[in-house]
Design a protein around this motif. Structure first.
Motif, mmCIF file in Angstrom:
data_model
loop_
_atom_site.group_PDB
_atom_site.id
_atom_site.type_symbol
_atom_site.label_atom_id
_atom_site.label_comp_id
_atom_site.label_asym_id
_atom_site.label_seq_id
_atom_site.Cartn_x
_atom_site.Cartn_y
_atom_site.Cartn_z
ATOM 1 N N HIS A 1 -7.082 0.410 6.306
ATOM 2 C CA HIS A 1 -7.255 0.616 4.867
ATOM 3 C C HIS A 1 -5.879 0.869 4.250
ATOM 4 C CE1 HIS A 1 -9.409 2.964 1.390
ATOM 5 N NE2 HIS A 1 -8.741 1.907 0.985
ATOM 6 N N VAL A 2 -5.545 0.059 3.270
ATOM 7 C CA VAL A 2 -4.255 0.218 2.583
ATOM 8 C C VAL A 2 -4.569 0.378 1.104
ATOM 9 C CG1 VAL A 2 -2.068 -0.883 1.979
ATOM 10 C CG2 VAL A 2 -3.075 -1.290 4.242
ATOM 11 N N TRP A 3 -4.282 1.527 0.537
ATOM 12 C CA TRP A 3 -4.556 1.638 -0.900
ATOM 13 C C TRP A 3 -3.371 2.216 -1.646
ATOM 14 C CZ3 TRP A 3 -6.746 6.418 -3.327
ATOM 15 C CH2 TRP A 3 -6.779 7.487 -2.445
ATOM 16 N N ALA A 4 -3.165 1.665 -2.867
ATOM 17 C CA ALA A 4 -2.099 2.104 -3.764
ATOM 18 C C ALA A 4 -0.779 2.276 -3.026
ATOM 19 C CB ALA A 4 -2.512 3.387 -4.476
ATOM 20 N N SER A 5 -0.390 1.280 -2.264
ATOM 21 C CA SER A 5 0.813 1.371 -1.450
ATOM 22 C C SER A 5 1.529 0.038 -1.435
ATOM 23 C CB SER A 5 0.449 1.752 -0.009
ATOM 24 O OG SER A 5 -0.037 3.078 0.019
ATOM 25 N N ILE A 6 2.803 0.081 -0.999
ATOM 26 C CA ILE A 6 3.584 -1.139 -0.880
ATOM 27 C C ILE A 6 3.900 -1.372 0.591
ATOM 28 C CG2 ILE A 6 5.809 -2.202 -1.429
ATOM 29 C CD1 ILE A 6 5.650 -0.820 -4.134
#
Ligand code: UD1
Ligand code: MG
Length: 468
Positions: free
Chosen positions: A308-313
């Motif tokens: 899960h990758v959220w609100a990230s670069i």
């Protein structure tokens, strides 16, 4: 024997783009528009592809896939002149030649196939692709005869009012009988502007009693030619919608396709979910059942299954299966985050391997490091990797516990199972299963002893690692 070849016209200046970048190199869904054309031709099983370059030739040739033939048109005297030059690279045994433009990037492979079929199976020396559009402004108009064959293509500048009202346009994509094209392309007369128009081959064919047939593109919106940046943005939107639909049909959930950007080369596993505000760029690979977003920006990276990758670069990095990234994490080039890791708020990782199950929940910087499995990196931890001259490595063994606000002055090794106290400034290697505290950090037993000797007991706090 080569049955079919394609000439892709890419020598024009593209004045209307008002750009220093050659028009055909402007990207669509993350790739130069010319490469989309070349891909579609390859999918249509065209055996030989020749690109005609001229304006910005060096840049255009550098962008071509290896082994692709390019030939220069100098000076650029119009589309017929460009095809004449292109024919010098088409093998003599070729029977059918597709000519298409580098600035018509959305044509699907099956349309090239349809044109080829139309010309090869019938008696026409030339088959052209036409489309009925809402606004034909700027395109050549297709004038048909009573049989539905092409009687003329009239360029906008040469068209009278009645011809301008024709809504059927010349897409700029043709299939020719190769021998006929070779014999005639040099005979096109100069137009009023002094350019040699490929479209004037229609008149030559008809004057010789030959037929020019027409194939109508079923989806006119895919025939758009990119002459300015307004058309470029329109094509971008269309291509992105096509890409999103392809993924959705293959089993990917895209919650709000209009707010998501997915580049052409991205691969996404089944049952992945792409949340709003997300961009997936370059040759990124997203694993099955991964959840990306909301508001994630992933560039040329691999995200493992169920991560899960959220609100990230995430840029040029990899994330293992079941890992959780974000919010507000920054994985920079060379970050390799292992399975089941938890990387949290304002955590920055660069050129580092992070082992399985490691946690870095809070603001911190890990660069040029090799971190083992099940390590806890406390809030405010910094690998001081740059000594002003070079980058140095930090090694952290399995199960180590890095206390809050630890400064790890690289090059340095923290042994497996070792601990650093809050605020420790680690300047020397720490043996396995040893706790160090203070500034500079020393094993806690030594500090306790010297503190007792001095009658005080400061700086002996351990732990302080901020946990979930
Ligand atoms: C061309 C067609 C027009 C058609 C339209 C579709 C002609 C005369 N007109 O017009 O009927 O409706 O495409 O998009 O062909 N190029 C060269 N060398 C040159 C000139 C152009 O290689 O000397 C290349 C350009 O890079 C471009 C393509 O040929 O990829 C088409 O040229 P462009 O100037 O865009 O022609 P259009 O005005 O769009
Ligand atoms: Mg054009």
């Amino acid at each position: 024997m080569v049955a079919s070849a394609a000439i892709v016209l890419a020598a024009g200046q593209g004045t209307r783009m008002r750009s220093r970048l050659p028009k055909v190199l402007h990207p669509l869904a993350g790739r130069p528009m010319l490469l989309h054309v070349l891909d579609a031709l390859a999918r249509a099983s065209v055996e030989e592809r020749v690109v005609v370059t001229g304006h910005g030739a060096e840049q255009v040739e550098a962008a071509l896939p290896d082994g692709l033939a390019a030939v220069r048109q100098e000076p650029q005297l119009g589309t017929a002149d460009a095809v004449r030059v292109g024919m010098t690279r088409v093998p003599a045994s070729t029977r059918h030649v597709i000519v298409t433009s580098g600035d018509v990037p959305l044509l699907p492979a099956d349309l090239f196939g349809a044109l080829l079929h139309e010309q090869a199976e019938g008696d026409a020396v030339m088959a052209l692709l036409a489309a009925r559009v809402g606004d034909p402004t700027g395109y050549g108009r297709v004038v048909r005869d009573a049989d539905g064959d092409c009687r003329a293509i009239v360029e906008e500048t040469d068209a009278d009012e009645a011809t301008r009202a024709i809504a059927e346009i010349n897409v700029g994509c043709y299939c020719f009988d190769a021998a006929w094209l070779r014999a005639n392309v040099g005979d096109v007369p100069a137009s009023a502007s002094g350019e040699f128009y490929l479209t004037d081959l229609v008149a030559l064919a008809l004057a010789a009693g030959r037929r020019v047939s027409v194939v109508t593109a079923p989806r006119a919106e895919l025939t758009i030619g990119i002459n300015d940046r307004v058309a470029l943005a329109g094509a971008e939107q269309l291509m992105r919608r096509e890409i999103a639909e392809r993924h959705m049909r293959a089993g990917v959930t895209i919650v709000d396709p209009s707010s998501v950007r997915i580049d052409a080369e991205v691969q996404i596993g089944q049952d992945a979910r792409i949340e709003p505000g997300t961009t997936l760029l370059g040759a990124s690979v997203i694993g099955q059942e991964a959840v990306i977003g909301p508001n994630a920006h992933v560039v040329a990276s691999r995200i493992g299954p169920r991560a899960h990758v959220w609100a990230s670069i995430v840029e040029e990095a990899s994330v293992g299966e079941d890992a959780e990234i974000g919010p507000f994490s920054h994985l920079r080039p060379g970050a390799e985050v292992g399975p089941r890791c938890r990387i949290g708020n304002y955590a920055e990782i660069k050129n580092s391997r992070i082992g399985a199950g490691t946690q870095q929940h809070h603001f911190s910087y890990v660069g040029d490091a090799d971190v083992g499995d099940d390590v806890n990196i406390g809030a405010g931890t910094v690998t001081a990797n740059y000594d002003g001259e070079q980058k140095n490595a930090t090694l952290i063994g399995d199960g180590a516990f890095i206390g809050s606000d630890s400064m790890l002055i690289a090059p340095v090794t923290i042994g497996a199972g070792a601990r650093t106290g809050a605020g420790a400034v680690v300047t020397r290697d720490v043996p396995p299963n040893t706790t160090v505290v203070g500034m500079p950090a020393r094993p806690i037993e030594l500090r306790r002893r010297s503190a007792t000797t001095a009658g005080e007991d400061r700086n002996t706090q351990t732990g302080g690692g901020s946990t979930p």
